[in-house]
Design an enzyme around this catalytic site. Structure first.
Site, mmCIF file in Angstrom:
data_model
loop_
_atom_site.group_PDB
_atom_site.id
_atom_site.type_symbol
_atom_site.label_atom_id
_atom_site.label_comp_id
_atom_site.label_asym_id
_atom_site.label_seq_id
_atom_site.Cartn_x
_atom_site.Cartn_y
_atom_site.Cartn_z
ATOM 1 N N PHE A 177 0.837 -1.189 0.000
ATOM 2 C CA PHE A 177 0.000 0.000 0.000
ATOM 3 C C PHE A 177 0.878 1.247 0.000
ATOM 4 O O PHE A 177 2.061 1.213 0.371
ATOM 5 C CB PHE A 177 -0.934 0.015 1.219
ATOM 6 N N CYS A 178 0.291 2.341 -0.454
ATOM 7 C CA CYS A 178 0.967 3.641 -0.455
ATOM 8 C C CYS A 178 -0.114 4.719 -0.385
ATOM 9 O O CYS A 178 -1.293 4.414 -0.235
ATOM 10 C CB CYS A 178 1.856 3.811 -1.685
ATOM 11 N N THR A 179 0.278 5.973 -0.505
ATOM 12 C CA THR A 179 -0.669 7.064 -0.278
ATOM 13 C C THR A 179 -1.847 7.040 -1.243
ATOM 14 O O THR A 179 -3.006 7.038 -0.843
ATOM 15 C CB THR A 179 0.044 8.423 -0.382
ATOM 16 N N GLY A 181 -1.677 5.056 -4.434
ATOM 17 C CA GLY A 181 -1.676 3.873 -5.283
ATOM 18 C C GLY A 181 -0.560 3.812 -6.308
ATOM 19 O O GLY A 181 -0.210 2.734 -6.798
ATOM 20 N N ILE A 206 -4.068 4.515 0.476
ATOM 21 C CA ILE A 206 -4.546 4.807 1.826
ATOM 22 C C ILE A 206 -5.670 5.844 1.798
ATOM 23 O O ILE A 206 -6.641 5.745 2.548
ATOM 24 C CB ILE A 206 -3.380 5.335 2.689
#
Length: 299
Positions: A177-179, A181, A206
């Protein structure tokens, strides 16, 4: 004035970046003159976070969609109580998210997207290795329960971390996951290119998870760092109490702001020990310049 923030990206070929860059500047100057934020253009696509007064967002997105098809990519909105960026920039880059690994090409190979509503079920699987692909200053603000933090300073460290810590023969299920995508697009493409078979990533990142999953059902701990003057947002994308040190750019909690080492624009608990007299003199001169500039603009 109410502001609206659009975080967007799409992997799509762009042939003539200078011409498109000029066209974007011309359009925004005429139709959305208060725009702020940054748009990155590269041969592989577009990535950016932009803000305009709420009433102008539809006009802006319609134009960018016509040129780049952004509504078929990843596009998320959130509110801001103030102007979240100082100015507007359109920058030409080699990659819209820098990894420097040509084999990591999301247009050819990418991991399995997981909708926010299905994310909790996936990461509850004991066989899943959950990895945060963001940098260390972002992970300190918040992270998913049970996630591994590689403690990267920059995203280009990710391939080395994978090679040193993971094995495609043993680690059969990877979730990332990241901020928003985009990092996971490159990260999953890299891992698939290097033999990992079951690679998943959170669709919309996220931000989409916090927007759609109620706090009482959430496995997110803390807030999510964002790259604007809001600093971080929480569930339902509400603004949080985090600030940022304008000397070292580290996120600052309410405890950090109350620390004796914190002086606005000069130092914080994270950078006070490395503050040299020369650096302090330069920062104080900068603060004086900003104060004089604000005084004149308010007069």
């Amino acid at each position: 004035m109410n502001w609206k923030v659009a975080a967007l990206y799409k992997f799509t070929p762009i042939a003539d970046i200078p011409a498109l860059r000029a066209e974007i500047y011309a359009f925004t100057q005429e139709h959305t003159p208060k725009i702020c934020g940054t748009l990155l253009l590269a041969p592989e696509g577009v990535n950016g976070t932009l803000a305009v007064p709420d009433s102008q967002m539809e006009t802006l997105i319609a134009f960018l969609d016509k040129k780049l098809g952004i509504t078929t990519g990843e596009l998320k909105y959130s509110p801001s109580s103030c102007q979240p960026f100082n100015r507007f920039k359109v920058r030409e880059k080699k990659e819209i998210i820098t990894l420097k690994r040509p084999e990591a090409d999301p247009t050819k190979l990418v991991g399995q997207y997981v909708e926010p509503k299905d994310w909790n079920t996936l990461i509850n699987d004991p066989d899943v290795i959950l990895i945060d692909t963001r940098n260390d200053y972002e992970t300190k603000v918040g992270i998913f329960e049970g996630a591994i933090d590689p403690k990267m300073k920059v995203f280009t460290e990710f391939p080395d971390w994978v090679e040193e810590n993971l094995d495609p023969a043993k680690d059969k299920k990877i979730a990332m996951f990241c901020t928003g995508g985009i990092r996971c697009e490159k990260a999953s493409a890299y891992m698939l290119a290097h033999g990992f078979e079951n690679v998943y990533h959170l669709k919309g990142g996220i931000l989409k998870y916090l927007e759609t999953i109620p706090a009482e059902q959430s496995k997110w701990q803390g807030d999510c760092f964002v790259f604007d003057q809001r600093v971080a947002v929480g569930h339902a994308l509400t603004e949080s109490g985090w600030a940022v040190c304008h000397a070292c750019r580290e996120p600052l909690s309410t405890q950090d702001l109350a620390h004796p080492a914190f002086e606005s624009g000069i130092s914080c608990p994270h950078c006070i020990e490395s503050l040299t007299p020369q650096r302090e003199e330069s920062l104080r001169a900068r603060q004086k310049h900003y104060a004089e500039k604000n005084s004149k603009s308010g007069a």
